[in-house]
Design an enzyme around this catalytic site. Structure first.
Site, PDB file in Angstrom:
ATOM      1  N   ASN A   1       0.864  -1.183   0.000  1.00 46.11           N
ATOM      2  CA  ASN A   1       0.000   0.000   0.000  1.00 46.11           C
ATOM      3  C   ASN A   1       0.905   1.239   0.000  1.00 46.11           C
ATOM      4  OD1 ASN A   1      -1.339   2.301   1.140  1.00 46.11           O
ATOM      5  ND2 ASN A   1      -3.029   0.954   1.697  1.00 46.11           N
TER       6      ASN A   1
ATOM      7  N   HIS B   1       1.099   6.272   1.770  1.00 48.95           N
ATOM      8  CA  HIS B   1       1.896   7.238   2.530  1.00 48.95           C
ATOM      9  C   HIS B   1       3.058   7.825   1.733  1.00 48.95           C
ATOM     10  CE1 HIS B   1      -0.795   6.781   5.713  1.00 48.95           C
ATOM     11  NE2 HIS B   1      -0.538   5.497   5.881  1.00 48.95           N
TER      12      HIS B   1
ATOM     13  N   HIS C   1      -5.591   3.537  -1.463  1.00 49.31           N
ATOM     14  CA  HIS C   1      -6.917   3.832  -0.913  1.00 49.31           C
ATOM     15  C   HIS C   1      -7.288   5.239  -1.347  1.00 49.31           C
ATOM     16  CE1 HIS C   1      -9.635   3.944   2.949  1.00 49.31           C
ATOM     17  NE2 HIS C   1     -10.292   4.261   1.842  1.00 49.31           N
TER      18      HIS C   1
ATOM     19  N   ARG D   1      -9.487   7.907  -0.795  1.00 49.26           N
ATOM     20  CA  ARG D   1     -10.467   8.281   0.235  1.00 49.26           C
ATOM     21  C   ARG D   1     -11.339   9.414  -0.261  1.00 49.26           C
ATOM     22  NH1 ARG D   1      -8.732   6.165   5.624  1.00 49.26           N
ATOM     23  NH2 ARG D   1     -10.574   7.231   6.354  1.00 49.26           N
TER      24      ARG D   1
ATOM     25  N   ARG E   1      -7.100  12.578   1.086  1.00 47.36           N
ATOM     26  CA  ARG E   1      -6.035  13.079   1.964  1.00 47.36           C
ATOM     27  C   ARG E   1      -4.646  12.614   1.543  1.00 47.36           C
ATOM     28  NH1 ARG E   1      -7.331   9.738   7.468  1.00 47.36           N
ATOM     29  NH2 ARG E   1      -9.369  10.644   7.127  1.00 47.36           N
TER      30      ARG E   1
ATOM     31  N   GLU F   1      -8.524   0.306  -3.038  1.00 41.53           N
ATOM     32  CA  GLU F   1      -9.321   0.267  -1.801  1.00 41.53           C
ATOM     33  C   GLU F   1     -10.254   1.455  -1.829  1.00 41.53           C
ATOM     34  OE1 GLU F   1      -7.523   0.644   2.079  1.00 41.53           O
ATOM     35  OE2 GLU F   1      -6.179  -0.965   1.517  1.00 41.53           O
TER      36      GLU F   1
ATOM     37  N   THR G   1      -8.206   2.950   8.519  1.00 40.70           N
ATOM     38  CA  THR G   1      -9.433   2.146   8.521  1.00 40.70           C
ATOM     39  C   THR G   1      -9.547   1.412   9.857  1.00 40.70           C
ATOM     40  OG1 THR G   1      -8.887   1.805   6.209  1.00 40.70           O
ATOM     41  CG2 THR G   1     -10.758   0.583   7.072  1.00 40.70           C
TER      42      THR G   1
ATOM     43  N   GLU H   1     -10.610  -9.773   2.980  1.00 44.27           N
ATOM     44  CA  GLU H   1      -9.342  -9.384   3.593  1.00 44.27           C
ATOM     45  C   GLU H   1      -9.612  -9.281   5.084  1.00 44.27           C
ATOM     46  OE1 GLU H   1      -6.826  -6.497   1.674  1.00 44.27           O
ATOM     47  OE2 GLU H   1      -6.178  -5.695   3.607  1.00 44.27           O
TER      48      GLU H   1
ATOM     49  N   HIS I   1      -3.528  -4.878   7.650  1.00 47.72           N
ATOM     50  CA  HIS I   1      -3.606  -3.808   8.641  1.00 47.72           C
ATOM     51  C   HIS I   1      -2.655  -4.037   9.807  1.00 47.72           C
ATOM     52  CE1 HIS I   1      -5.035  -0.263  10.675  1.00 47.72           C
ATOM     53  NE2 HIS I   1      -5.631   0.042   9.547  1.00 47.72           N
TER      54      HIS I   1
END
Ligand code: PXP
Length: 238
Positions: A11, A14, A47, A49, A53, A74, A105, A155, A191
């Site tokens: 992922n 970031h 992801h 969103r 963000r 995602e 999440t 998941e 996660h």
């Protein structure tokens, strides 16, 4: 029979968080993704969103066009995201709950509580050839509902286990993985996973894929992203 290799999805949200801190182009999201793929990442997760963000629409378009591995998008099960996903047709969509104020999440999707709506939603994604996974807690009812609404995979939310890895938490995840497999759902997990929890979670039955973000990005600061990916792959597939 030897155990099937566990795929590593990275992922890269970031990378975009860091880029957005300056509002310019560095670090480059596609370059990060490509360097992770060269080091052995099997897929790239982002992801998108509602509040944008970190990952932006343009990032998803670029990654969809340029990546040489599958893109896992995602997203929350909203009408806006459905339109975006059906336009881009990523290989995978992972539906997650989304709460504007959360840092990440927080819990699994309530599949059982919105089964009729999700059935239609997933059918629309499936018509575009997209494979759908649902991010759920280790709960038998949610897993049965995931099958009923037409998902191909679940998941499992490993956040609670990774914060406090113990035998009971592992047993809950393992039972959920068995339930999913019995229903012919592919088993993914994600996660909060780091090297230590990857070393235990790799023994979950039927685990095919993990999606990891924050830890690998943090580790990349010290050893570089390729080395972090290689080390995680070694742990997962020792
Ligand atoms: N899988 C899902 C469905 C997520 O929502 C997240 C967080 O964005 C992850 C995996 C990755 O979690 P982490 O960044 O803690 O590794």
């Amino acid at each position: 029979m030897s155990k099937q290799r566990i795929r590593l999805g990275l992922n890269i949200d970031h990378v975009a968080t860091l880029r957005n801190a300056r509002g310019e182009g560095r670090p480059d999201v596609l370059r990060a993704a490509n360097s992770a793929v060269a080091a052995g990442a099997d897929s790239i997760t982002v992801h998108l969103r509602e509040d944008r963000r970190h990952i932006k629409d343009a990032d998803v378009v670029l990654l969809r066009r340029e990546l040489t591995v599958p893109l896992n998008l995602e997203m929350a099960a909203t009408e806006e995201m459905l339109e975006i996903a059906c336009g881009l047709r990523p290989a995978f969509v992972c539906l997650v709950p989304e709460n504007r104020l959360e840092l990440t999440t927080e819990g699994g999707l309530d599949v059982a509580g919105q089964a009729a709506r999700l059935t239609e939603y997933i059918a629309a994604l499936r018509r575009e050839g997209i494979s759908v996974s649902l991010f759920v807690d280790a709960d038998a009812g949610q897993i049965a509902a995931s099958k009923a609404v037409g998902a191909q995979a679940i998941e499992l939310h490993t956040g609670a286990y990774c914060r406090k890895p113990d035998t009971a938490g592992f047993a809950r995840l393992a039972a959920a993985a068995e339930e999913a497999h019995a229903l012919n759902l592919a088993v993914h997990a994600g996660h909060g996973i780091d090297y230590a929890t990857a070393a235990t979670l790799r023994d979950l039955p039927w685990l095919e894929e993990v999606n990891i973000g924050h830890f690998l990005m943090a580790e990349a600061l010290f050893v570089g992203l390729p080395e972090a990916i290689r080390h995680m792959n070694c742990i997962l597939n020792k």
